[in-house]
Design an enzyme around this catalytic site. Structure first.
Site, PDB file in Angstrom:
ATOM      1  N   SER A 116    -116.185  22.084 -17.561  1.00  0.00           N
ATOM      2  CA  SER A 116    -116.817  21.060 -16.721  1.00  0.00           C
ATOM      3  C   SER A 116    -117.886  21.632 -15.792  1.00  0.00           C
ATOM      4  CB  SER A 116    -115.748  20.340 -15.887  1.00  0.00           C
ATOM      5  OG  SER A 116    -114.884  19.603 -16.717  1.00  0.00           O
ATOM      6  N   HIS A 362    -107.826  22.600 -19.784  1.00  0.00           N
ATOM      7  CA  HIS A 362    -108.589  23.812 -19.451  1.00  0.00           C
ATOM      8  C   HIS A 362    -109.988  23.480 -18.921  1.00  0.00           C
ATOM      9  CE1 HIS A 362    -105.249  25.375 -21.672  1.00  0.00           C
ATOM     10  NE2 HIS A 362    -105.682  24.832 -22.798  1.00  0.00           N
ATOM     11  N   CYS A 363    -110.099  22.350 -18.236  1.00  0.00           N
ATOM     12  CA  CYS A 363    -111.368  21.884 -17.653  1.00  0.00           C
ATOM     13  C   CYS A 363    -112.449  21.677 -18.702  1.00  0.00           C
ATOM     14  CB  CYS A 363    -111.867  22.850 -16.567  1.00  0.00           C
ATOM     15  SG  CYS A 363    -110.780  22.955 -15.141  1.00  0.00           S
ATOM     16  N   ALA A 364    -112.033  21.504 -19.952  1.00  0.00           N
ATOM     17  CA  ALA A 364    -112.973  21.187 -21.037  1.00  0.00           C
ATOM     18  C   ALA A 364    -112.525  19.844 -21.609  1.00  0.00           C
ATOM     19  CB  ALA A 364    -112.974  22.278 -22.097  1.00  0.00           C
TER      20      ALA A 364
END
Length: 408
Positions: A116, A362-364
């Site tokens: 992100s 995983h912030c994706a």
């Protein structure tokens, strides 16, 4: 490599602890921890003045660390090194600083599987400037597809930003080849690389790559929290508008309270009091990695992954576990135990086997574009990990159906 474990207090203080969450942050060696403590105890000064000895030492630490960082990534000048709070701030600074160069209809290219920190800043900036964010073509393994890349670049392309190594799929993009294709299609494109996931594992050479900007975080390379690096070609940095304004980066403010003069690069991007104790600790992290040798680190980590894959096949774990990225040269693995939430597996590994992993997105947020799930369990290796630890992980995964035993 087993000898390096003694340098990490987290491991010596917790000898049964297995740390496989290195993609999120690495553990810190004793020299890094002691450096930050030493600064706070023995120097403790705010830089930006040389009026007394401790403050002079603070300025020297900044100068020396800037020089060391430049050498580590082969920057052309220490003045190309900007200290930030991390990769997230660095990419936000780049996006904000380039905003005036972007016109309605311009295109910003990135991949949908970015962290992100390398996706949201471009989306926000595009919304503000009426530009368009478009995605780069990917292979099934999550790499930028070189064969289709040229079709994505056109006269409207202003910025291309992507990760050197994905924080989920772990594929290492071939920076030099990607840059060659982009430059051939449109030499005016500004190329930004997120190196947060690669800087502790493989060599970085910004001059050889011929990119324009690079961002990285100290805490992912055995360094302190709260510190990152923004590198950029000096001419481009000079053109960027700072994200923050304040002390340390201004030279003068006119009587009319309208006109002002900023310091030159890199000082103009470092307004306010720097995280100087972390900067000193980062010196020691760079020295630590350099002493071991980045090639030796990479060899060790890939040997661990090779052994892990061998054990997966030996124990037929693929019959009950979905592995998404075994076939790449990265010390990072994402998986899901079939039919079980990854958060439950992560808790099981922790409570029963003292193995630290990471579960979630995983912030994706767009991994679903390549695999049929938004969440997974991530295992990531570093120099202090061992074959014995992988054996424990394999044993745990063999008993993963027992996860409820530790939850209730």
């Amino acid at each position: 490599m087993n000898n390096f474990r003694k340098h990490f207090p987290m491991l010596t203080n917790n000898p049964d602890f297995v740390y496989f969450d290195n993609g999120a942050t690495t553990l810190k060696p004793k020299t890094v921890i002691e450096a930050e403590e030493f600064y706070l105890k023995s120097i403790s000064a705010n830089p930006h003045t040389n009026d007394y000895q401790a403050a002079y030492q603070a300025n020297e630490i900044i100068r020396e660390t800037r020089q060391q960082t430049a050498q580590f990534i082969n920057a052309a000048s220490p003045n190309e090194i900007v200290f930030t709070s991390g990769t997230t701030f660095a990419i936000n600074q780049i996006a904000h600083g380039l905003r005036k160069k972007i016109n309605p209809g311009d295109e910003i290219l990135t991949t949908s599987v970015e962290h992100s920190a390398n996706l949201l800043p471009w989306i926000v900036m595009a919304n503000q400037t009426q530009a368009k964010v478009k995605t780069l073509p990917l292979t099934a393994a999550g790499a930028i597809d070189l064969e289709q890349l040229s079709q994505a670049i056109n006269a409207q392309t202003k910025i291309v930003s992507f990760a050197h190594v994905s924080n989920t799929f772990g594929y290492e993009n071939n920076i030099e080849e990607i840059v060659k294709v982009i430059r051939k299609c449109n030499p005016r494109v500004i190329i930004v690389v997120d190196a947060a996931q690669s800087v502790a594992h493989t060599e970085i050479d910004v001059q050889q790559w011929d990119i324009d900007f690079l961002a990285l975080s100290a805490h992912k390379m055995y360094g302190p929290f709260g510190l990152g690096i923004l590198w950029g070609k000096l001419a481009l940095l000079d053109e960027l508008e700072p994200l923050l304004y304040g002390g340390g980066m201004s030279l003068s403010i006119a009587d009319n309270l309208q006109d002002y003069q900023l310091a030159s690069t890199p000082d103009k991007f470092e307004g306010g009091t720097p995280n100087i104790s972390a900067i000193y600790a980062f010196q020691k992290a760079l020295e630590f990695i350099t002493k071991i040798g980045i090639k030796n680190i990479k060899t060790h980590e890939l040997n661990l992954k090779k052994y892990f894959i061998e054990q997966v096949k030996k124990h037929n774990l693929q019959s009950k576990i979905e592995f998404y990225n075994l076939n790449n040269a990265s010390p990072l693995i994402i998986l899901n135990v079939k039919g079980i939430n990854p958060q439950d597996i992560a808790t099981f590994l922790d409570l029963k086997y003292q193995i630290a992993t990471r579960s979630g997105s995983h912030c994706a947020r767009r991994t679903v574009d390549l695999i049929e799930t938004k969440v997974s369990l991530r295992i990531s290796f570093a120099i202090y990990n061992t074959i014995a630890e992988i054996d424990r992980l394999i044993e745990a995964l063999n008993h993963s159906e027992e996860f409820l035993d530790v939850l209730f």
